[in-house]
Write a protein that holds these residues in place. Structure first.
Motif, short mmCIF file in Angstrom:
data_model
loop_
_atom_site.label_atom_id
_atom_site.label_comp_id
_atom_site.label_asym_id
_atom_site.label_seq_id
_atom_site.Cartn_x
_atom_site.Cartn_y
_atom_site.Cartn_z
N GLY A 28 -5.88 3.78 -18.19
CA GLY A 28 -6.23 2.59 -19.00
C GLY A 28 -6.82 1.62 -18.35
N LYS A 29 -6.31 1.08 -16.61
CA LYS A 29 -7.36 0.54 -16.12
C LYS A 29 -8.67 1.36 -15.41
CE LYS A 29 -5.70 -3.18 -12.83
NZ LYS A 29 -4.38 -3.48 -12.51
N SER A 45 -6.94 3.99 -2.09
CA SER A 45 -5.17 3.03 -1.84
C SER A 45 -6.74 1.96 -2.13
CB SER A 45 -5.73 2.77 -0.53
OG SER A 45 -4.80 1.92 -0.16
N THR A 46 -5.52 1.08 -3.04
CA THR A 46 -6.30 -0.10 -3.91
C THR A 46 -5.42 -1.24 -2.86
OG1 THR A 46 -5.72 0.41 -5.60
CG2 THR A 46 -5.60 -2.22 -5.36
N TYR A 47 -7.18 -2.34 -2.42
CA TYR A 47 -6.74 -3.34 -1.95
C TYR A 47 -6.49 -5.16 -2.63
CZ TYR A 47 -11.64 -3.47 -1.70
OH TYR A 47 -13.17 -3.47 -1.99
N ARG A 48 -6.87 -4.68 -3.78
CA ARG A 48 -6.86 -5.78 -4.38
C ARG A 48 -6.98 -5.60 -5.81
NH1 ARG A 48 -12.55 -7.58 -4.23
NH2 ARG A 48 -12.11 -8.74 -2.44
N LYS A 49 -5.71 -6.03 -6.51
CA LYS A 49 -5.37 -5.81 -7.60
C LYS A 49 -5.53 -6.72 -8.73
CE LYS A 49 -1.95 -2.94 -8.30
NZ LYS A 49 -0.90 -1.82 -8.62
N LYS A 50 -5.75 -7.03 -10.18
CA LYS A 50 -6.47 -7.97 -11.19
C LYS A 50 -5.95 -7.28 -12.53
CE LYS A 50 -7.69 -11.15 -8.23
NZ LYS A 50 -7.62 -12.43 -8.42
N PRO A 51 -4.83 -7.46 -13.39
CA PRO A 51 -4.63 -7.90 -14.76
C PRO A 51 -6.16 -6.81 -15.55
CG PRO A 51 -4.50 -10.22 -14.74
CD PRO A 51 -5.78 -9.91 -13.30
#
Length: 441
Positions: A28-29, A45-51
């Motif tokens: 869902g993101k 691979s994630t380097y910035r995670k926001k809501p």
């Protein structure tokens, strides 16, 4: 921020965003994935995670898309100058066309009656204007010259660049060596390239005065590589030629209109002269100026569209926010024998009002070529009953074009007759476009 901050995951990529990142949805993101293409399955691979979203880097392509190709440049993926070399060239153009259409629909609530064929040209060696960063790295005992790395203030360790003309790309190692030898190597942060029809100019941003030894190095470099060296001690207006002083003038040409445009290396011109010629030709064809008409060229710069319009026999008013560019435009009009058909005026078009526009008098047609911020106040100021019957809008930002198109169509009563992309910047996500608006009886 390292791309390894979060553990790798797998996603199926659905589409591209407006900056060339793959879009996937996981639990869902929304995930924006650098280096991923539509229809691919990738490990990321994630380097910035926001809501509500994440930015990520593709670490492995598990299932390739038919649009994927091998990047030509060995620095692709590190250098931030290009973001789409992994995508086949014609697919890049098609993706930009979709970006334009989606912006017009989503932001502007408009749809063009006709899609113009995309304007595109050479895929490589097209960039005749560039601002290269330079930095002395004491720990490595070397100088780096090139574009910044992706998501970083560091300069990419480049030895070639395929979007620059080959004769300039070949100079990157030599430029590094030159700056390394200068007494002010730690005070030389930028080299600006301006390639013209008859001369290539390199403008060195020297934050301290050069020594006689430095001057000798510059002269030797200019002779070896057949370039003209300029220095820029402070702002762009302070740039001046160092050597050789008898070099040909810096110019570009629009042969179809018999126009030659002199310019200074720090003045704005289009980066891609091949595409600029085709773009101007299409803009004039869409505008269709007629002898005796009065036409406005808003955000006219140094006259890139103004002078070709004037060749039609129309009278043109060019407006621009920079006195320096207006002076240059008038000078160019005189050099091309068109001074009797053009006028130029300095104006902050971002603060245009209905009264101000009305005081300029009526226009039969109007060309608008704004910077990325668009031309909202100008569009809002166009009278609904006595405005120009035809507007051609040249855009470097599809979002602001769509916003302004909403005003022109839904408030001012124009019809969006046609729109299409101009691939001014191959291998980047930058979208230039052109739109034709008509006030129909």
């Amino acid at each position: 921020m390292s791309a390894q901050k979060y553990p790798p995951r797998i996603a199926h990529v659905e589409s591209l965003d407006f900056e060339g990142h793959g879009i996937a949805r996981v639990e869902g993101k929304t995930i924006f994935i650098d280096g991923a293409l539509p229809f691919e399955t990738v490990e990321y691979s994630t380097y910035r995670k926001k809501p509500n979203f994440e930015n990520a880097q593709a670490m492995a392509i598990l299932q390739e898309c038919f649009m994927r190709t091998t990047p030509r440049c060995p620095h692709f993926g590190v250098c931030g100058g290009c973001s789409m070399q992994h995508m086949e060239f014609t697919a890049q153009v098609a993706a930009k066309q979709r970006v334009l259409e989606e912006n017009l629909k989503r932001i502007g609530n408009v749809q063009a009656e006709t899609l113009l064929p995309a304007i595109y040209g050479p895929a490589w060696g097209y960039r005749h204007r560039a601002r290269l960063s330079a930095r002395y790295v004491a720990k490595k005992g070397t100088v780096l010259v090139g574009f910044h790395e992706k998501r970083s203030s560091f300069i990419a360790d480049m030895t070639e660049c395929h979007i620059l003309p080959p004769r300039i790309s070949k100079q990157l190692p030599a430029l590094r060596e030159l700056v390394m030898q200068l007494s002010i190597r730690e005070r030389m942060p930028q080299i600006e390239l301006a390639a013209g029809d008859h001369v290539d100019v390199l403008v060195f941003r020297n934050m301290d005065a050069i020594t006689p030894e430095d001057e000798a190095l510059f002269k030797a470099y200019a002779d070896e590589w057949n370039v003209q060296i300029w220095l820029q001690p402070k702002g762009p207006d302070t740039a001046y030629p160092l050597y050789p002083l008898d070099a040909p003038a810096l110019t570009y040409s629009l042969p179809e209109f018999g126009v030659t445009m002199p310019f200074k290396p720090t003045e704005f011109t289009q980066v891609n002269p091949h595409i600029n010629r085709v773009m101007v030709e299409r803009a004039i064809r869409l505008l269709d100026p007629q002898p005796g008409e009065r036409i406005a060229d808003m955000f006219c710069g140094l006259g890139n569209f103004t002078l070709p319009i004037a060749r039609s026999g129309a009278t043109v008013l060019g407006m621009e926010g920079s006195q320096q560019l207006v002076d240059r435009a008038l000078e160019n009009a005189q050099k091309n024998g068109l001074a009797n058909r053009v006028q130029f005026q300095v104006a902050n078009l971002f603060e245009m009002t209905e009264d101000w526009l009305a005081r300029l008098g009526p226009f039969d047609r109007m060309l608008i070529d704004p910077p990325r911020d668009g031309a909202m106040e100008l569009c809002k100021s166009i009278p609904e009953t006595s405005g120009p019957k035809r507007i051609v809008y040249v855009s470097c930002n599809p979002a602001t074009l769509a916003r302004d198109a909403n005003v022109l169509v839904h408030v001012k009563g124009y019809t969006l007759k046609a729109a299409g992309v101009v691939n001014m910047f191959p291998h980047t996500a930058h979208v230039e476009s052109m739109a034709w608006f008509e006030k129909e009886d």
